[in-house]
Design a protein around this motif. Sequence first.
Motif, PDB file in Angstrom:
ATOM      1  N   THR A   1     -19.044   8.972   8.926  1.00 16.47           N
ATOM      2  CA  THR A   1     -17.796   8.275   8.625  1.00 16.47           C
ATOM      3  C   THR A   1     -17.646   8.184   7.118  1.00 16.47           C
ATOM      4  N   SER A   2     -16.433   8.206   6.670  1.00 17.44           N
ATOM      5  CA  SER A   2     -16.210   8.144   5.224  1.00 17.44           C
ATOM      6  C   SER A   2     -16.151   6.692   4.775  1.00 17.44           C
ATOM      7  N   LEU A   3     -16.586   6.470   3.565  1.00 22.79           N
ATOM      8  CA  LEU A   3     -16.565   5.129   3.010  1.00 22.79           C
ATOM      9  C   LEU A   3     -15.122   4.657   2.807  1.00 22.79           C
TER      10      LEU A   3
ATOM     11  N   GLY B   1     -12.576   5.164   4.629  1.00 25.35           N
ATOM     12  CA  GLY B   1     -12.004   4.696   5.888  1.00 25.35           C
ATOM     13  C   GLY B   1     -12.486   3.305   6.244  1.00 25.35           C
ATOM     14  N   ASP B   2     -13.688   2.941   5.809  1.00 21.88           N
ATOM     15  CA  ASP B   2     -14.237   1.629   6.102  1.00 21.88           C
ATOM     16  C   ASP B   2     -13.818   0.573   5.083  1.00 21.88           C
ATOM     17  N   TYR B   3     -13.280   0.994   3.974  1.00 22.00           N
ATOM     18  CA  TYR B   3     -12.939   0.069   2.897  1.00 22.00           C
ATOM     19  C   TYR B   3     -11.495   0.327   2.480  1.00 22.00           C
ATOM     20  N   PRO B   4     -10.540  -0.370   3.070  1.00 19.87           N
ATOM     21  CA  PRO B   4      -9.124  -0.090   2.816  1.00 19.87           C
ATOM     22  C   PRO B   4      -8.738  -0.362   1.355  1.00 19.87           C
TER      23      PRO B   4
ATOM     24  N   ASN C   1      -8.451  -4.009   0.149  1.00 15.60           N
ATOM     25  CA  ASN C   1      -9.759  -4.617  -0.125  1.00 15.60           C
ATOM     26  C   ASN C   1     -10.307  -4.149  -1.476  1.00 15.60           C
TER      27      ASN C   1
END
Length: 138
Positions: free
Chosen positions: A4-6, A8-11, A14
């Motif tokens: 998973t890409s970072l 995508g996890d950190y909008p 944010n």
Amino acid sequence: MLATSLAGDYPLLNLFWTIAEIFLWVLWIFLLIRVLDDVFHDDSMGGGAKSAWAITVVLIPFLGVFVYLIARGSGMGERSLKRAQKNEQDFQKYVRETATGGGDSGSHADELAKLADLRKRGDITEEEYQQAKAKVLA
């Protein structure tokens, strides 16, 4: 699959919020250091007052800094300006003394040159020259 890409996890929102928090913390630390610098460089306060302000600012940082800014903040700029002017005057004085040879090393060198000239012309003997040189260098 765990790839998973970072991003995508950190909008993006944010990310902006994190940047704002870091900026505010850096700003807060700068303000805290500026207040402590003013406390320790203020010659009108005694040691007890300086230690009381330092303890207050360290133990209760937000309240301590804001109370200090309200109570003594108006003079912070004036004290900083006076300190900068004094430093500039000291620097200018040092430059003038160094440029004109007003320091001790310049006067010693001048004296030794005069003594060597007197010895060379024969106005003083070698023994008198050595005695005078010892006085200048002492």
